[in-house]
Structure formats: structure tokens, C-alpha cells
Design an enzyme around this catalytic site. Structure first.
Site, PDB file in Angstrom:
ATOM      1  CG  ASN A   1      -1.747  -3.247 -10.764  1.00 37.14           C
ATOM      2  OD1 ASN A   1      -2.583  -3.912 -11.365  1.00 37.14           O
ATOM      3  ND2 ASN A   1      -1.286  -3.630  -9.588  1.00 37.14           N
TER       4      ASN A   1
ATOM      5  NE  ARG B   1       3.747  -1.466 -10.584  1.00 36.59           N
ATOM      6  CZ  ARG B   1       3.201  -0.406 -11.164  1.00 36.59           C
ATOM      7  NH1 ARG B   1       3.875   0.298 -12.045  1.00 36.59           N
ATOM      8  NH2 ARG B   1       1.970  -0.046 -10.874  1.00 36.59           N
TER       9      ARG B   1
ATOM     10  CB  CYS C   1      -2.592  -3.771  -3.455  1.00 37.94           C
ATOM     11  SG  CYS C   1      -2.109  -5.328  -2.672  1.00 37.94           S
ATOM     12  N   GLY C   2      -5.006  -5.813  -5.067  1.00 40.58           N
ATOM     13  CA  GLY C   2      -6.241  -6.565  -4.873  1.00 40.58           C
ATOM     14  C   GLY C   2      -6.346  -7.221  -3.518  1.00 40.58           C
TER      15      GLY C   2
ATOM     16  CB  CYS D   1      -0.106 -10.598  -6.863  1.00 41.93           C
ATOM     17  SG  CYS D   1      -0.387  -9.074  -7.786  1.00 41.93           S
ATOM     18  N   GLY D   2      -3.441 -10.082  -5.794  1.00 41.07           N
ATOM     19  CA  GLY D   2      -4.842 -10.104  -6.219  1.00 41.07           C
ATOM     20  C   GLY D   2      -5.036  -9.605  -7.634  1.00 41.07           C
ATOM     21  CB  THR D   3      -3.966  -6.549  -9.489  1.00 40.94           C
ATOM     22  OG1 THR D   3      -2.599  -6.564  -9.074  1.00 40.94           O
ATOM     23  CG2 THR D   3      -4.750  -5.519  -8.696  1.00 40.94           C
TER      24      THR D   3
END
Length: 300
Positions: free
Chosen positions: A169, A221, A89-90, A229-231
Site C-alpha cells: 500500500n 487513509r 495492514c501490518g 501503522c505496521g506498513t
């Protein structure tokens, strides 16, 4: 849930561009947080509330990260708000690193954080003179663009082509005319072909705001739509660069994209060696102790 008998559980609440997390310090790895307990902690009405949970544990004290203890003292045990485990999780890494510095467990500057997607190198800037926390830069590793071609994302009766980007991910990135096209995002958008994401996928919807400047919404998800959302922002920047005909591995020059999210702004830079860096804010907003009686009622 296994916790000290008769005592409360210390916790904090933090966010990175409004992607918010329950933070549970557990340096010696004594807690056993099952999915149901995590879901209750992250419940916005019956718990503390968050898009996910960050358990702060020494790498050597957790079997999932013991092999990384020589590279990173601290392991970010990240769980989605439904209690499921996620690789990375970024935004969570930024908040995690900020917490380590604020708690005196690390110094500002360079540090390493172990995750299920490997070790992430982080730089925490010193706080400003007025106390404003410094921004955090995370080396997110190398983006992978695995096959197959022909991936699609669908909402109701609308379908868009999507690019498959893996940032530790999985992500499916779709460029749309309007962010409203994504609908309510309470439920996961459909993806095709069937079976391409056996463990689920984060889906990003993206519009252009200007040269090397995009905006996005995301369904994560296990969490639904989140404010950031970092990623996902990293996946979007890489997908936008390829769409724009830019590949730092070919040009030999780094490329930077500004990504606007509902909760704020991140700057993503991709380098010729494939590394992706993400820079943005992180903040701790509260700390406290869970009531022992409530804690005792959490599911095992």
C-alpha cells in the site's frame, strides 16, 4: 449486511501497538459486509469501535483470495474504519495471526496469511510462562520505492519533501523537526504533485530518537490518525535507512530500525534481498456477540 437471521454475530476486539480492530470470524464466507455496515461496526460511539475490521475467512471461500488458497488457508479481508477496502495492514496481520493461534485454527510458529497484497509469512512466538502472548513477526514483502522524485507533504502552510515507499500500500514519508509539526491529523495532509496517489496515501511524519531509532505519527487513509501503522513503520524504516545512506542490497547486510509509535514500539529489519520483517506484540482484549436486533438494523 447479510448475516444469519435471528442470531447474533460473534466478534472479538484486538490490537497491535494500540492499532485496534474489530475481528469477525466468517470461516465459510457467508457474510456480506458492505462499507456502511463496516463503518457502523467500527464506530467508537455507536458500534464496537476500531481503526479497521478483520474478517477471518478461508481463502478458498472468498473470490478475492481463492487464487491464494494453495499457499494460505486463511484470508485477512481487511477494511478501513470508513468501510473502504485496503490492500494490507501490518498490525492487522499480527492480530489476525494471533487470533488464529488463540482460536486453535493454527499452531504457534510459522504460518501463512493471504491478503490483497499477496501472501504474508508470519511467525507467532509461543506464549510466555505467565500467559503473556508471544510477539509476532511478519514478512512484509519487499519495499518498493517508486517515482516520481519531488513528492511533497503539506500541513497548513508548511511543506516537507517526502519519500514515496510502497509496502503493498502507498506511503509518503516526511522527516520533520517535531511530531507536533503534523498538526491534528484529523484530515489527510496534502500531497503533491497532484494525482501521484490516485487512491489516497498513508502519510508518516518522522523524527529521530537516536542511532537507527525513530518515532512517527501517521495519517492512515480511510481512518485518520491511528495509534500505530505496521506498513507505515516499515515504510519509515526503509526511508530512514536510505536517508542514512544504508541499502542492504548494496552492503549485503541486514539493517534494523526501532520505530516508536504513539501506541508502542515495533522493530523493523530489512534484508539484502529486499524483504522487510516487522516484529511486535498483538493482543485480543474482548469477545462477544452482537445483539440480533442491533445487527438487523445495520445497513445492507
Amino acid at each position: 449486511m447479510s448475516a444469519p437471521t435471528g442470531t447474533g454475530l460473534p466478534f472479538l476486539k484486538g490490537h497491535g501497538t494500540q492499532n485496534d480492530f474489530v475481528i469477525v470470524p466468517d470461516p465459510d464466507g457467508r457474510l456480506d459486509l458492505g462499507p456502511a455496515a463496516v463503518a457502523r461496526l467500527c464506530d467508537r460511539r455507536a458500534g464496537i469501535g476500531g481503526d479497521g475490521l478483520l474478517r477471518v475467512v478461508r481463502s478458498a471461500a472468498d473470490p478475492a483470495a481463492a487464487h491464494l488458497a494453495g499457499e494460505a488457508e486463511w484470508f485477512m479481508d481487511y477494511r478501513n474504519s470508513d468501510g473502504s477496502i485496503a490492500e494490507m495492514c501490518g498490525n492487522g496481520v499480527r492480530v489476525f495471526a494471533h487470533y488464529l493461534v488463540q482460536a486453535g485454527l493454527a499452531e504457534p510458529g510459522a504460518l501463512a496469511v493471504a491478503t490483497r497484497a499477496g501472501v504474508r509469512r508470519v511467525r507467532v512466538a509461543a506464549a510466555a510462562a505467565d500467559g503473556t502472548p508471544g510477539e509476532v513477526t511478519v514478512d512484509m514483502g519487499r519495499a518498493r520505492l517508486p517515482g516520481p522524485d519531488g513528492i511533497e507533504v503539506a500541513v497548513d502552510d508548511r511543506v516537507w519533501p517526502a519519500r514515496n515507499v510502497n509496502m503493498g500500500n502507498p506511503h509518503a514519508v516526511a522527516f520533520v523537526d517535531s511530531l507536533d509539526d503534523a498538526g491534528h491529523l484529523y484530515t489527510a495532509p496534502r500531497t503533491a504533485p497532484e494525482g501521484v496517489y490516485p487512491d489516497g496515501v498513508n502519510v508518516e511524519f518522522v523524527v529521530d530518537r537516536g542511532p537507527r531509532h525513530v518515532a512517527m505519527r501517521v495519517h492512515e487513509r480511510g481512518s485518520g490518525e491511528t495509534r500505530s501503522c505496521g506498513t507505515g513503520a516499515c515504510a519509515v524504516a526503509v526511508a530512514a535507512a536510505r536517508r542514512d545512506g544504508i541499502d542492504p542490497a548494496v552492503t549485503g547486510e541486514a539493517v534494523s530500525y526501532t520505530v516508536d509509535l504513539p501506541g508502542g514500539r515495533l522493530v523493523i529489519e530489512e534484508f539484502p534481498d529486499g524483504r522487510v520483517e516487522m516484529t511486535g506484540p498483538a493482543e485480543i482484549v474482548a469477545s462477544g456477540t452482537l445483539d440480533p436486533a442491533w445487527l438487523a438494523g445495520l445497513p445492507a
